[in-house]
Structure formats: structure tokens, C-alpha cells
Scaffold this active site. Structure first.
Site, mmCIF file in Angstrom:
data_model
loop_
_atom_site.group_PDB
_atom_site.id
_atom_site.type_symbol
_atom_site.label_atom_id
_atom_site.label_comp_id
_atom_site.label_asym_id
_atom_site.label_seq_id
_atom_site.Cartn_x
_atom_site.Cartn_y
_atom_site.Cartn_z
ATOM 1 N N TYR A 74 0.842 -1.209 0.000
ATOM 2 C CA TYR A 74 0.000 0.000 0.000
ATOM 3 C C TYR A 74 0.869 1.248 0.000
ATOM 4 O O TYR A 74 1.041 1.896 1.023
ATOM 5 C CB TYR A 74 -0.894 -0.044 1.256
ATOM 6 C CG TYR A 74 -1.931 1.060 1.363
ATOM 7 C CD1 TYR A 74 -2.841 1.302 0.342
ATOM 8 C CD2 TYR A 74 -2.030 1.840 2.517
ATOM 9 C CE1 TYR A 74 -3.803 2.293 0.456
ATOM 10 C CE2 TYR A 74 -2.993 2.828 2.644
ATOM 11 C CZ TYR A 74 -3.871 3.051 1.611
ATOM 12 O OH TYR A 74 -4.839 4.026 1.733
ATOM 13 N N ARG A 98 -1.438 8.235 -3.591
ATOM 14 C CA ARG A 98 -2.340 7.254 -2.998
ATOM 15 C C ARG A 98 -3.647 7.888 -2.511
ATOM 16 O O ARG A 98 -3.658 9.061 -2.150
ATOM 17 C CB ARG A 98 -1.617 6.596 -1.799
ATOM 18 C CG ARG A 98 -2.345 5.391 -1.234
ATOM 19 C CD ARG A 98 -1.517 4.742 -0.141
ATOM 20 N NE ARG A 98 -1.454 5.573 1.061
ATOM 21 C CZ ARG A 98 -0.562 5.387 2.037
ATOM 22 N NH1 ARG A 98 0.346 4.449 1.941
ATOM 23 N NH2 ARG A 98 -0.572 6.169 3.098
ATOM 24 N N ASP A 99 -4.686 7.065 -2.457
ATOM 25 C CA ASP A 99 -5.964 7.486 -1.876
ATOM 26 C C ASP A 99 -6.492 8.719 -2.618
ATOM 27 O O ASP A 99 -6.869 9.707 -2.004
ATOM 28 C CB ASP A 99 -5.761 7.789 -0.373
ATOM 29 C CG ASP A 99 -7.055 7.638 0.428
ATOM 30 O OD1 ASP A 99 -7.977 6.963 -0.057
ATOM 31 O OD2 ASP A 99 -7.137 8.199 1.529
ATOM 32 N N SER A 111 -5.721 9.261 4.070
ATOM 33 C CA SER A 111 -4.582 8.341 3.981
ATOM 34 C C SER A 111 -3.621 8.678 2.858
ATOM 35 O O SER A 111 -3.008 7.813 2.258
ATOM 36 C CB SER A 111 -5.090 6.905 3.804
ATOM 37 O OG SER A 111 -5.843 6.524 4.917
ATOM 38 N N ASP A 151 -8.050 0.155 -2.726
ATOM 39 C CA ASP A 151 -8.750 1.302 -3.326
ATOM 40 C C ASP A 151 -8.223 1.771 -4.678
ATOM 41 O O ASP A 151 -8.905 2.521 -5.373
ATOM 42 C CB ASP A 151 -8.750 2.539 -2.400
ATOM 43 C CG ASP A 151 -9.562 2.316 -1.144
ATOM 44 O OD1 ASP A 151 -10.156 1.237 -0.996
ATOM 45 O OD2 ASP A 151 -9.604 3.224 -0.308
ATOM 46 N N ASP A 169 -9.182 5.212 11.407
ATOM 47 C CA ASP A 169 -9.364 5.448 9.967
ATOM 48 C C ASP A 169 -8.994 6.868 9.550
ATOM 49 O O ASP A 169 -8.658 7.102 8.387
ATOM 50 C CB ASP A 169 -10.827 5.217 9.573
ATOM 51 C CG ASP A 169 -11.252 3.770 9.711
ATOM 52 O OD1 ASP A 169 -10.428 2.875 9.440
ATOM 53 O OD2 ASP A 169 -12.407 3.527 10.102
#
Ligand SMILES: *[C@@H]1O[C@H](CO)[C@@H](O)[C@H](O)[C@H]1NC(C)=O
Ligand SMILES: *[C@@H]1O[C@H](CO)[C@@H](O)[C@H](O)[C@H]1NC(C)=O
Length: 450
Positions: free
Chosen positions: A175, A180-181, A187, A227, A405
Site C-alpha cells: 500500500y 495514494r488514496d 490516507s 482502493d 481510519d
């Protein structure tokens, strides 16, 4: 209607009681950290990101983050490690990779859980909390600085394998894609495409490969990039996602090829029923997974897809949650049953693992897309290969329950509005840090009960 889970750093917030030296893998610094900043002998406090410093094995002079590894052998070839190590097989089992293996327990999560249990005064709740330390979860490699710990974990698994005679399987999450995200905020990762992120990502993958290669007897199962591909199916109208499309595809293809060369069993992340399970998204999702698989040369260790990672959906709901109205695939089993034939006809292996770590309680969300520290959640079905579906290899716990989260502090840089909604438990600390109140709720709401 984007529906996505946003994901986590692997990190812990050790309680702020005075402790002279932090144990191996514990937090030792970062924004708002008030605990000890020195580590036990043999470990050094190293910056992982601004929010999180961790006691990692070794001394400061050999900072793992800057270690570079030589290029690895090409995918598909038989690989051998440098100095007389055993040969890595490149022929995968055609069976469920979990069959016959004991899933290795990460000492990192066990340590977080034991520390958390120590703060619970109610004896019944404490006893239940301690049981969580014996349930396997995945270890998230969400920053390159954590990769050297993989070697430590694999060495531990190998020695347990030798002493017990039971074959060990280590579960990891890959990850760290650049940008990212792309459709959420909580995140954001360490690499950006603008700053050579794709090459840095390839180096991150090479470092994982170099670790795995040293322990050819230990089986590794990886979830690939939560994701990322799902965002390319539904969120290309978000500019960060369209801008990341090429890098995500190249990065995932590279990861599949290189991890295949050292025999890592892979499940590519496939969102969840409330995201790719909508009828309009199923076929484009199947096509994208098949395309990536084909671009990577159909790596034989790609086993299938992982669903519901860090989310809250039931595998099989007793009745549809009202928020799922309009989607006949209202749980993971319906989603998987609908997607599998499309994958098969597109030439992609239709096997699955499903995260049920926080799915114990249903009908708790205001909207299906709510993913942040949802109130009322409980630990779910324990990891098992007894899944009731020939398509599903294993029920797993990918998300380490208790790790936050995302922060609910609206002034924080990584604040995402989902974490401030009325169905999100607050106040919540930064993503990846320990969220004690949330952990206690997961324990007391667990179903089946702990
Ligand atoms: C992207 O499209 C979806 C579906 O049409 C819509 O709900 C969403 O608001 C759009 N997002 C942006 C950033 O335009
Ligand atoms: C929220 O974040 C801001 C900005 O980082 C910080 O100054 C403030 O102290 C934080 N508030 C709380 C309650 O943690």
C-alpha cells in the site's frame, strides 16, 4: 456517489504513561506524541512520517529507508538468492493458498492489543480484548521505512515453522502507490507522481521482494493496493485520480510481476459491494482487473481479489441494510457471485478473500459510502477457510481493528469530512494511530461475541 474505504497507516499510539524506553515496533515520536522517545537496546527511533516515529530494529547508521536493493530477476524465471539460499519455486499451488497453513500472528498488533487491554478496567471486557491478540490480521506496509520489519517478521515465522513443524503464512498489505488514496484525504501517502513517485514505488516493491526472497520456506499472501484500481473504475472524474491512472496501472503491474517472481500469493483489492458492486460498475471492474493481469503477463501467483478491506459490509446479510437500496448486490457474497462470472469470461482468476474484521454489526451507517470509524461497529467473523463459498478462499481480517481510519479534527491537514460525520466516532486521532475508544467498542460489540 463514490464509495470507498480509506485506509490506514500501520501505527500505534502507545498510552502516554511514562515509560523510559519504548519496545521494538512501538511509537516513539510524531506530531502530538507525548510518550518516551527512546527505544530499547537493539532498536532505534526512526521517522516513518511526521505523525509517527517507530522503534525499528537496528541502529541509526543503517537507516532502512535509504537502503537500496539490486534489481531483481525477471518475472516468470526461477530465482535464487545470492548465497546458497534455497531456490524459490515459481509454480504456485492450484489450491487455496490458505489450506494447510497456520496464519502467522503479528507481534506488532498483539502488542497494540495487549497495551490496549491493559487500559481497560472492566475485567470481562479486558478478558475479551486480550483474545483479539490471538486473531491474525494483515500487516500494512504503507511506507517504505517499514519494509525492513518484513524481514524480521518472516524470520520469526520461519523459526516458528521450524520449531512447531506447522507451515506458516504471513499476510501483508502492499500500500504505497504514488498519489495514494486519490479520492479521499485521510490516507495520503508518502510518494507523489510529480516527485518521481513511480520510481520510488518500484524501489519499495524491490525492497519487499528482496526480503521475501530470503525466506523462501515461508508463504506470503498479499493484498495489493487497497482502493487504487477501484478508484480508476469510478472516480476518474476526480482530477487526482485521472492524473494517477497511468502511474497506478504501471505500479500495480510492476508489483504483480515482481512479487510473482518470489512466489507471493496475491489478491488485488476490489473495493466492496457498495462500490464496484453496483450493476453499472461490475463489468468495467472485471475488464480493468483482467487488463492489468494480462498486462503483467498473467502472473501465476495472482490468485484473485480481496473485497471489503477496512469496510463494514456483511459477507451474507440476513436482510439488506436500507442504505443499500437500489443495489441488488447488498452484501459481499452477492457482489462476489455477480463479479466472478465476468472475471472468468475476461480471463481473470475468480478467487476471493473477504475482510470481516469490523463487520460484526450491520445497519449502522447513514450512507453506504461512510467508511470512517463508523459508530457501533463490532469485530466480525473470525478468519477461516470455512467460507461457505467455493469462490472464497478465506474470511480474513485485513484491517487491524483499533487503528484509526482518520482524524476528526477539522483543522488537521489530513482531515476528511467523512470522519466528522454523525455516524463516525469522535474525537478520533490521526489515521493509523491507536483509537482506544473505538477498539473497546469493537470488542464489546463483537459478533460472534469474543
Ligand atoms: C463524479 O461522478 C459521480 C457520479 O456521476 C458524482 O457523484 C461525483 O460527484 C463526481 N465527482 C466529481 C468530483 O465531480
Ligand atoms: C487540531 O489540529 C490543529 C492543527 O494541527 C491543532 O492545532 C489542534 O491542537 C488540534 N486540536 C485537537 C483537539 O487536537
Amino acid at each position: 456517489m463514490f464509495k470507498f474505504a480509506s485506509l490506514l497507516a500501520l501505527a500505534s499510539l502507545i498510552p502516554a504513561f511514562v515509560q523510559a524506553q519504548q519496545p521494538l515496533y512501538a511509537q516513539c515520536g510524531g506530531t502530538d506524541w507525548t510518550g518516551a522517545t527512546t527505544c530499547v537496546s537493539g532498536a532505534t527511533c526512526q521517522e516513518v512520517n511526521e505523525y509517527y516515529f517507530q522503534c525499528l530494529p537496528g541502529t541509526a547508521s543503517s537507516t532502512p529507508a535509504t537502503t537500496t536493493t539490486p534489481a531483481t530477476t525477471q518475472p516468470g524465471s526461477t530465482t535464487t538468492s545470492g548465497t546458497g539460499s534455497p531456490t524459490t519455486t515459481t509454480t504456485p499451488s492450484t489450491d487455496n493458498p490458505y489450506t494447510g497453513y497456520n496464519v502467522w500472528l503479528t507481534p506488532y498488533y498483539a502488542d497494540e492489543v495487549q497495551t490496549a487491554a491493559g487500559q481497560i478496567s472492566d475485567a470481562t471486557l479486558k478478558a475479551k480484548a486480550l483474545k483479539v491478540a490471538d486473531i491474525p490480521t494483515f500487516t500494512w506496509f504503507d511506507v517504505v521505512a517499514k519494509v525492513p520489519t518484513l524481514g524480521t517478521y518472516l524470520a520469526d515465522a520461519q523459526s516458528k515453522q521450524q520449531s512447531s513443524g506447522q507451515k506458516q503464512l504471513v499476510q501483508i498489505v502492499v500500500y504505497d502507490l504514488p498519489d495514494r488514496d486519490c479520492a479521499a484525504l485521510a490516507s495520503n501517502g508518502e510518494f507523489s507522481i510529480a516527485n518521481d513517485g513511480l520510481n520510488k514505488y518500484k524501489d519499495y516493491i524491490d525492497q519487499i521482494v528482496a526480503q521475501v526472497k530470503q525466506y523462501p520456506d515461508v508463504r506470503v499472501v498479499a493484498v495489493i493496493e487497497p482502493d487504487s484500481l477501484a478508484n480508476l473504475v469510478t472516480n476518474l472524474n476526480v482530477s487526482k485520480c485521472s492524473g494517477a491512472q497511468t502511474a497506478y496501472k504501471s505500479g500495480v503491474v510492476y508489483a504483480l510481476q515482481q512479487l510473482n517472481s518470489v512466489g507471493v500469493y496475491m489478491y488485488i483489492d476490489a473495493g466492496h459491494a457498495g462500490w464496484l458492486g453496483w450493476s453499472a460498475n461490475l463489468s468495467p471492474a472485471a475488464e480493468l482487473f483482467a487488463q492489468i493481469y494480462s498486462d503483467a503477463g498473467k502472473p501465476s501467483f495472482v490468485r484473485g481479489l480481496a473485497t471489503n478491506v477496512a469496510n463494514y459490509n456483511a459477507l451474507s446479510a440476513s436482510s439488506p441494510d436500507p442504505i443499500t437500496q437500489g443495489n441488488s448486490n447488498y452484501d459481499e457474497l452477492h457482489y462476489i457471485d455477480a463479479l466472478a462470472p465476468m472475471l472468468s469470461s475476461a480471463g481473470f482468476p475468480a478467487h476471493f478473500i473477504v475482510d470481516q474484521g469490523r463487520s460484526g454489526v450491520q445497519d449502522i451507517r447513514d450512507q453506504w459510502g461512510d467508511w470512517c470509524n463508523v459508530k457501533g461497529a463490532g469485530f466480525g467473523t473470525r478468519p477461516t477457510t470455512n467460507t461457505g463459498s467455493s469462490l472464497i478462499d478465506a474470511i480474513v481480517w485485513v484491517k487491524p481493528g483499533g487503528e484509526c481510519d482518520g482524524t476528526s479534527n477539522s483543522s488537521a491537514t489530513r482531515y476528511d469530512a467523512h470522519c466528522g460525520q454523525s455516524d463516525a466516532l469522535q474525537p478520533a486521532p490521526e489515521a493509523g494511530t491507536w483509537f482506544q475508544a473505538y477498539f473497546e467498542a469493537l470488542v464489546s460489540n463483537a459478533s460472534p461475541s469474543l
